[in-house]
Design a protein around this motif. Structure first.
Motif, short mmCIF file in Angstrom:
data_model
loop_
_atom_site.label_atom_id
_atom_site.label_comp_id
_atom_site.label_asym_id
_atom_site.label_seq_id
_atom_site.Cartn_x
_atom_site.Cartn_y
_atom_site.Cartn_z
N ASN A 88 -25.74 -69.36 -87.09
CA ASN A 88 -25.42 -69.64 -85.92
C ASN A 88 -24.63 -70.90 -85.51
OD1 ASN A 88 -28.17 -68.26 -85.07
ND2 ASN A 88 -29.49 -70.03 -85.97
N VAL A 90 -21.29 -71.64 -84.89
CA VAL A 90 -19.78 -70.85 -84.38
C VAL A 90 -19.27 -72.30 -83.71
CG1 VAL A 90 -18.54 -69.01 -83.11
CG2 VAL A 90 -20.60 -69.03 -84.06
N SER A 91 -17.85 -72.78 -84.57
CA SER A 91 -16.87 -73.88 -84.29
C SER A 91 -16.60 -73.23 -82.88
CB SER A 91 -16.35 -74.28 -85.33
OG SER A 91 -15.26 -74.79 -84.91
N THR A 92 -16.17 -74.67 -82.29
CA THR A 92 -15.09 -73.76 -80.99
C THR A 92 -14.34 -74.56 -81.17
OG1 THR A 92 -16.41 -74.81 -79.73
CG2 THR A 92 -16.83 -73.01 -79.46
#
Length: 153
Positions: A88, A90-92
């Motif tokens: 889950n 997810v780097s932004t």
């Protein structure tokens, strides 16, 4: 009741000792020092340090230990939670724009050494004269000597 802190437990070092469950870990440390020859013959369970069994019976105890189930459950829960987090996650994050150009700054720098509290001005390439100006507040003065040897002198 296993959770009763006042229930009596038999000491593995001396069979005549009966200790309340809440005091048992402290008693084990004390008795281990008092009975070093018995302590050499006993092994500690890897799942519960309160379980002291004869070294020959340790492998049998490990297969039957009730606390093993709790440890294994924790491992399964932690590993599945870690895998779920990895899926889950997810780097932004994005790197901010960089306005620095170190090569340009390096070529623009003068060859004069940095001296704390002293500004150098009016330096040209042919002379190495410094105009010293104290830019420190009136209550602060520059050190007169360094606590270490300076290699550039």
């Amino acid at each position: 009741d296993v959770l009763d802190p006042d229930r009596l437990i038999q000491c593995p070092y001396n069979k005549h000792h009966r200790i309340r469950a809440c005091r048992f870990p402290y008693h084990l440390v004390k008795c281990r020092k008092s009975y070093p020859e018995v302590a050499k013959e006993l092994a500690t369970c890897p799942f519960n340090a309160r379980h002291l069994v004869p070294q020959a019976d340790l492998s049998d105890h490990i297969t039957k230990c009730n606390d093993k189930v709790f440890i294994e459950e924790d491992i399964v829960i932690q590993s599945s939670g870690f895998q779920r987090e990895q899926m889950n996650a997810v780097s932004t994050w994005q790197a901010p724009p960089c306005d620095e150009d170190w090569e340009t700054e390096l070529s623009e720098q003068s060859d004069s050494p940095f001296v704390w509290g002293v500004t150098s001005s009016g330096i040209n390439s042919s002379s190495t004269t410094f105009e010293q100006k104290n830019c420190l507040p009136s209550r602060v003065r520059a050190p007169e000597s360094f606590p270490y040897a300076v290699s550039w002198k």
